[in-house]
Design a protein around this motif. Structure first.
Motif, PDB file in Angstrom:
ATOM      1  N   THR A 202      58.268  10.189  29.441  1.00  0.00           N
ATOM      2  CA  THR A 202      59.139  11.424  30.202  1.00  0.00           C
ATOM      3  C   THR A 202      58.976  12.656  29.142  1.00  0.00           C
ATOM      4  OG1 THR A 202      61.192  11.211  29.269  1.00  0.00           O
ATOM      5  CG2 THR A 202      60.621   9.855  30.998  1.00  0.00           C
ATOM      6  N   ALA A 204      61.709  14.470  28.166  1.00  0.00           N
ATOM      7  CA  ALA A 204      62.511  14.156  27.147  1.00  0.00           C
ATOM      8  C   ALA A 204      62.075  13.237  25.893  1.00  0.00           C
ATOM      9  CB  ALA A 204      63.893  13.681  27.767  1.00  0.00           C
ATOM     10  N   GLU A 205      61.253  12.037  26.208  1.00  0.00           N
ATOM     11  CA  GLU A 205      61.075  11.144  25.395  1.00  0.00           C
ATOM     12  C   GLU A 205      59.727  11.758  24.430  1.00  0.00           C
ATOM     13  OE1 GLU A 205      61.985   7.428  28.358  1.00  0.00           O
ATOM     14  OE2 GLU A 205      59.767   8.124  28.046  1.00  0.00           O
ATOM     15  N   GLN A 208      61.420  13.402  21.814  1.00  0.00           N
ATOM     16  CA  GLN A 208      61.552  12.704  20.774  1.00  0.00           C
ATOM     17  C   GLN A 208      60.423  11.837  19.906  1.00  0.00           C
ATOM     18  OE1 GLN A 208      63.698  10.285  23.619  1.00  0.00           O
ATOM     19  NE2 GLN A 208      65.598  10.647  22.974  1.00  0.00           N
TER      20      GLN A 208
END
Ligand code: AMP
Length: 294
Positions: A202, A204-205, A208
């Motif tokens: 995603t 957001a991932e 990270q």
């Protein structure tokens, strides 16, 4: 265009063993050398760098596209593995590749298929422990691809570092007359290693994910400064989990040639990691030069 199956103006696609043999035999008759670049498709710049590497070494390059079912475990991502053959074909053509070999599963594993290549030693531990089916499946399909195409050179990415060592091992053990080339990992600007599986992340991932490579490079720096292996690795594991990864399959320092565990950096090493972020299992690795760590 060589052989049937392609459209004029587009990179030729061949789907049969006989077809790929005939196309390559034509080049051989003309005295040309051949590089093979095996892939599972959904190509990115990392794959295309392997094509480039092959083109520097040989007059002709063949990319193979085959999502190899026998290297996936029963609960793994075979069914949802990303695919885009038309896009792959365009990218390969733009990269100057000469042929796309894209056999069907039935062509590769006809009814009654009953043979497997198994490799011990370097296959053990790391991805071999986390994905017990993988290296047998890889060794079997790469052996078949090499025998189907009989290239001078086959190019593999160091992103899959253990895989390169497994392939070098069985090629030597089985006396397969091909030169195996390893090519460096191609990364995004923020350090994330390019991977077809990054498409599972995603937004957001994706933000990270670069922590994986950052953590590896920082750990190598600390080892170079004399940091002890155990504490440096423990801190690296903790940092990756704190950054949002749900699980580490492994983060280990291994001998760069044999993949035996290393307690100290008194020989060239490799720091290797596999970690889960959302639905994606990401792997990466970096070189660890001999350092001062005790
Ligand atoms: P795959 O399609 O993921 O099975 O990969 C096909 C080949 O491309 C393998 O030899 C991989 O090691 C190589 N490869 C995948 N990602 C990268 C990358 N980021 N940089 C260099 N090679 C890569």
């Amino acid at each position: 265009m060589t052989g049937g199956g392609g459209t004029v103006g587009q990179l030729n696609v061949i789907r049969t063993v006989d077809g790929v043999r005939a196309a390559i035999a034509g080049w051989r008759r003309a005295g040309e050398t051949v590089a093979l670049i095996p892939t599972m498709g959904y190509l990115h710049e990392g794959h295309l760098a392997l094509v480039d590497h092959g083109r520097r070494l040989c007059q002709r390059t063949v990319a193979s596209l085959f999502v190899n079912p026998i290297q996936f475990g029963p609960t793994e991502d075979l069914d949802r593995y990303p695919r885009d053959e038309a896009g792959d074909r365009n990218k390969l053509q733009a990269a100057g590749c000469d042929l796309l070999y894209a056999p069907t599963v039935a062509e590769m594993y006809p009814p009654g298929f009953a043979t497997g290549i198994s490799v011990t030693g370097v296959s053990g531990g790391l991805c071999g422990a986390a994905r017990p089916q993988m290296f047998g499946g890889v060794a079997t399909v790469v052996t078949k691809l090499l025998l189907q195409t009989l290239p001078d050179v086959a190019v593999f990415g160091e992103k899959d570092y253990q895989q390169v060592l497994v392939i070098r091992r069985f090629v030597r053990d089985l006396d397969i007359p091909v030169r195996i080339e390893g090519a460096p990992t191609v990364r995004e600007a923020d350090g994330l290693a390019l991977s077809s599986r990054n498409s599972y992340l995603t937004a957001a991932e994706r933000g990270q994910a670069p922590v994986l490579f950052q953590t590896l490079t920082e750990a190598v720096g600390r080892l170079q400064e004399g940091g002890e292996v155990g504490p440096v690795l423990a801190e690296a594991r903790a940092r990756i989990l704190a950054a949002g990864f749900s699980k580490l399959d492994y983060l280990e320092l291994r001998d760069a040639e044999t993949l035996e565990p290393l307690e100290r950096t008194d020989r060239p090493g490799r720091l290797l990691v596999a970690a889960w972020l959302g639905r994606a299992r990401l792997i990466d690795n970096v070189a660890v030069p001999e350092g001062k760590a005790q």
